[in-house]
Each structure stands twice: as C-alpha cells, then as structure tokens.
Design a protein around this motif. Structure first.
Motif, PDB file in Angstrom:
ATOM      1  N   GLY A  85       0.811  -1.610   0.112  1.00  0.00           N
ATOM      2  CA  GLY A  85       0.126  -0.112  -0.007  1.00  0.00           C
ATOM      3  C   GLY A  85       1.104   1.308  -0.243  1.00  0.00           C
ATOM      4  N   ALA A  86       1.937   1.178  -0.370  1.00  0.00           N
ATOM      5  CA  ALA A  86       3.538   2.191  -0.184  1.00  0.00           C
ATOM      6  C   ALA A  86       3.562   3.381  -1.407  1.00  0.00           C
ATOM      7  CB  ALA A  86       4.284   1.687   0.049  1.00  0.00           C
ATOM      8  N   GLY A  87       3.588   4.112  -1.415  1.00  0.00           N
ATOM      9  CA  GLY A  87       3.580   5.274  -2.355  1.00  0.00           C
ATOM     10  C   GLY A  87       4.590   6.107  -2.774  1.00  0.00           C
ATOM     11  N   THR A  88       5.856   6.002  -2.072  1.00  0.00           N
ATOM     12  CA  THR A  88       7.197   6.571  -1.889  1.00  0.00           C
ATOM     13  C   THR A  88       8.546   5.884  -1.139  1.00  0.00           C
ATOM     14  OG1 THR A  88       6.406   7.497   0.606  1.00  0.00           O
ATOM     15  CG2 THR A  88       5.223   8.932  -1.499  1.00  0.00           C
ATOM     16  N   ALA A  89       9.125   6.488  -2.148  1.00  0.00           N
ATOM     17  CA  ALA A  89      10.240   5.298  -1.539  1.00  0.00           C
ATOM     18  C   ALA A  89      10.659   5.309   0.338  1.00  0.00           C
ATOM     19  CB  ALA A  89      11.381   6.725  -2.448  1.00  0.00           C
ATOM     20  N   GLY A  90      10.019   6.464   0.862  1.00  0.00           N
ATOM     21  CA  GLY A  90      10.298   7.073   2.389  1.00  0.00           C
ATOM     22  C   GLY A  90       9.761   5.852   3.126  1.00  0.00           C
ATOM     23  N   ASP A  91       8.809   5.486   2.149  1.00  0.00           N
ATOM     24  CA  ASP A  91       7.481   4.466   3.063  1.00  0.00           C
ATOM     25  C   ASP A  91       7.990   2.782   2.417  1.00  0.00           C
ATOM     26  OD1 ASP A  91       5.927   6.086   3.953  1.00  0.00           O
ATOM     27  OD2 ASP A  91       4.417   6.338   2.224  1.00  0.00           O
ATOM     28  N   LEU A  92       8.600   2.533   1.469  1.00  0.00           N
ATOM     29  CA  LEU A  92       9.199   1.181   0.286  1.00  0.00           C
ATOM     30  C   LEU A  92      10.349   1.096   0.950  1.00  0.00           C
ATOM     31  CD1 LEU A  92       7.860   2.472  -2.966  1.00  0.00           C
ATOM     32  CD2 LEU A  92       6.723   0.168  -1.350  1.00  0.00           C
ATOM     33  N   MET A  93      11.307   2.120   1.666  1.00  0.00           N
ATOM     34  CA  MET A  93      12.533   1.324   2.170  1.00  0.00           C
ATOM     35  C   MET A  93      12.689   0.645   3.165  1.00  0.00           C
ATOM     36  SD  MET A  93      13.849   5.515   3.239  1.00  0.00           S
ATOM     37  CE  MET A  93      13.292   5.941   4.980  1.00  0.00           C
ATOM     38  N   SER A  94      13.596  -0.408   3.318  1.00  0.00           N
ATOM     39  CA  SER A  94      14.567  -1.035   4.011  1.00  0.00           C
ATOM     40  C   SER A  94      14.795  -0.179   4.884  1.00  0.00           C
ATOM     41  CB  SER A  94      14.903  -1.829   3.610  1.00  0.00           C
ATOM     42  OG  SER A  94      13.667  -2.665   2.737  1.00  0.00           O
TER      43      SER A  94
END
Length: 240
Positions: A85-94
C-alpha cells in the motif's frame, strides 16, 4: 596498492543513482529501468542515507494487487502488506540501511554482505553521507591483480619477513593467482604460518607451500630422517 589491503574506496562506484524520501512509486520503477539497477539508496538531510529501496520492496504491490489477503498472510506478511500500500520511497525503503565506510577493507565489506544477505552496500562517510556504492562484483576486482605483483608482495612481506636466513634459495611463483613457494628453510615450524600469511595477500586464490628443511648430512647425522621426504603440514596443499 602493493603491501596494503585494498579498501572499499579503491573499488567502489562513485557515481550513484539515489532517491529522495518523497519519490513516487512509478518514478522509482522508471529510474531502476533507466539505470539498470535493482536497488537504490534513499537520501534525507542532504546526502545522508536513510534507507534502501530494492525491487523486492516494490513487488508486493503487484503480488497483492488482486483480491484480499487471507488471515495467514495478514499475520505472517504484515510488512509486505504495508509495502503493497506504500506509494513513496520513504514508505517502501528498508531502514535502517546496511552501509559500509569507505575505509573498510574488502574482506570486511564481504562479511557485511554475507551477514545481511545483500548484493550491494551504500558507502558512507563518518556522518552517514553517501559517497559511493560497492557491489559483489566490485569486491572480486582484487582477483584481477597481476601475478607478478602478488609474487613480489609474497617475497617481500611473507618470505623475507619470516626467513631472513634460509637453508637455500626460496622461490615464489604465481600463476592465475595460485602461489607456489619452494625451497629450503632452517625452521620448518614456520611453514604453516607462511601458508596462512601468503593466503592473506590480496588477490591470492590458493597457496601451495612446498618448503623443506635443511638437507641432512648422512655422514654427520646418520640417524636423522631425510627432511626432503617429510610430508607437508596440513593445509599447505595445492589449489586442488
């Protein structure tokens, strides 16, 4: 470089494709496709590495695109569902990111990669700012080192240091990274040490240490074994 360990700064790629926290999903995919990379560091506060986005972080969006996940998935793959459900790099990153300092040796970088099961590492300075990236293939660059360069280091930093006085000439030959050391020495207890130190030289693939002790003199030492027939210590065999 001769005589000193190769460092990450010697082999890293200094031009790095990176993202900002707010980079949207499709921009991430386009950037990966354009630069043919499978992971990118995410930056914040200037050049500080905040995390890493990889293809694995993007795949849950496609995996869970159709249908509702079952209870098992909800319980055991919550992190993947969040990323779906993430839409940006900040939400997707490890995060926090697994990084390596530029001053680390290649052996240290290889251990970090193996421990964390990653294929590449952002290279950072003492403030955590991005300075480059190092991959598995970069770490293998050391094995392209010239054979004669390796041989000269083994002669100088291993043989000469351990055997300032020898029972005869010691020869060091290197072919395709495999070191062969032959000759006679006064102290055969140092043969295993010789093998270990030679194997630690950058670019060495294997070591065949065939050093022997002094020649015996049958007329003077009739009861002594012929040192030429003494078996080599364990671990001093050839490339196999």
């Amino acid at each position: 470089m001769t005589g000193t360990p190769y460092l990450v700064s010697d082999v890293m790629t200094r031009t790095v494709v990176a993202l900002r926290r707010g980079a949207p999903f499709k921009e991430i995919v386009r950037t990966m496709r354009r630069w043919n990379v499978s992971a990118m560091p995410v930056l914040e506060d200037g050049d500080r590495v905040a995390g890493v986005v990889s293809e694995a972080d993007l795949l849950p969006k496609e995996e869970f695109r159709d249908g509702d996940p079952g209870r098992y998935t909800q319980l055991h793959r919550l992190a993947d569902l969040v990323k779906a459900g993430a839409g940006t790099a900040g939400d997707l990153m490890s995060s926090p990111p697994v990084t390596v300092p530029a001053s680390a040796t290649l052996a240290q970088a290889a251990r970090i990669m193996a421990l964390h099961k990653v294929k590449r590492l952002p290279v950072v300075d003492e403030d955590g700012a991005l300075r480059g990236i190092v991959s598995r293939s970069d770490l293998l660059t050391v094995f392209l080192r010239d054979d004669e360069d390796i041989a000269e280091e083994v002669r100088r930093d291993v043989v000469a240091a351990l055997f300032p006085e020898t029972a005869g000439p010691i020869d060091v030959a290197v072919r395709d990274g495999v070191v062969r050391i032959t000759g006679r020495v006064t102290d055969t207890t140092l043969v295993p040490v010789t093998t270990r130190l030679a194997r630690a030289v950058e670019g060495v693939v294997d070591v065949d240490c065939a050093l022997l002790g002094p020649r015996r003199h049958p007329d003077l030492d009739p009861d002594l074994p012929d040192t030429a027939s003494i078996a080599r210590p364990p671990g001093t065999g050839g490339a196999g």
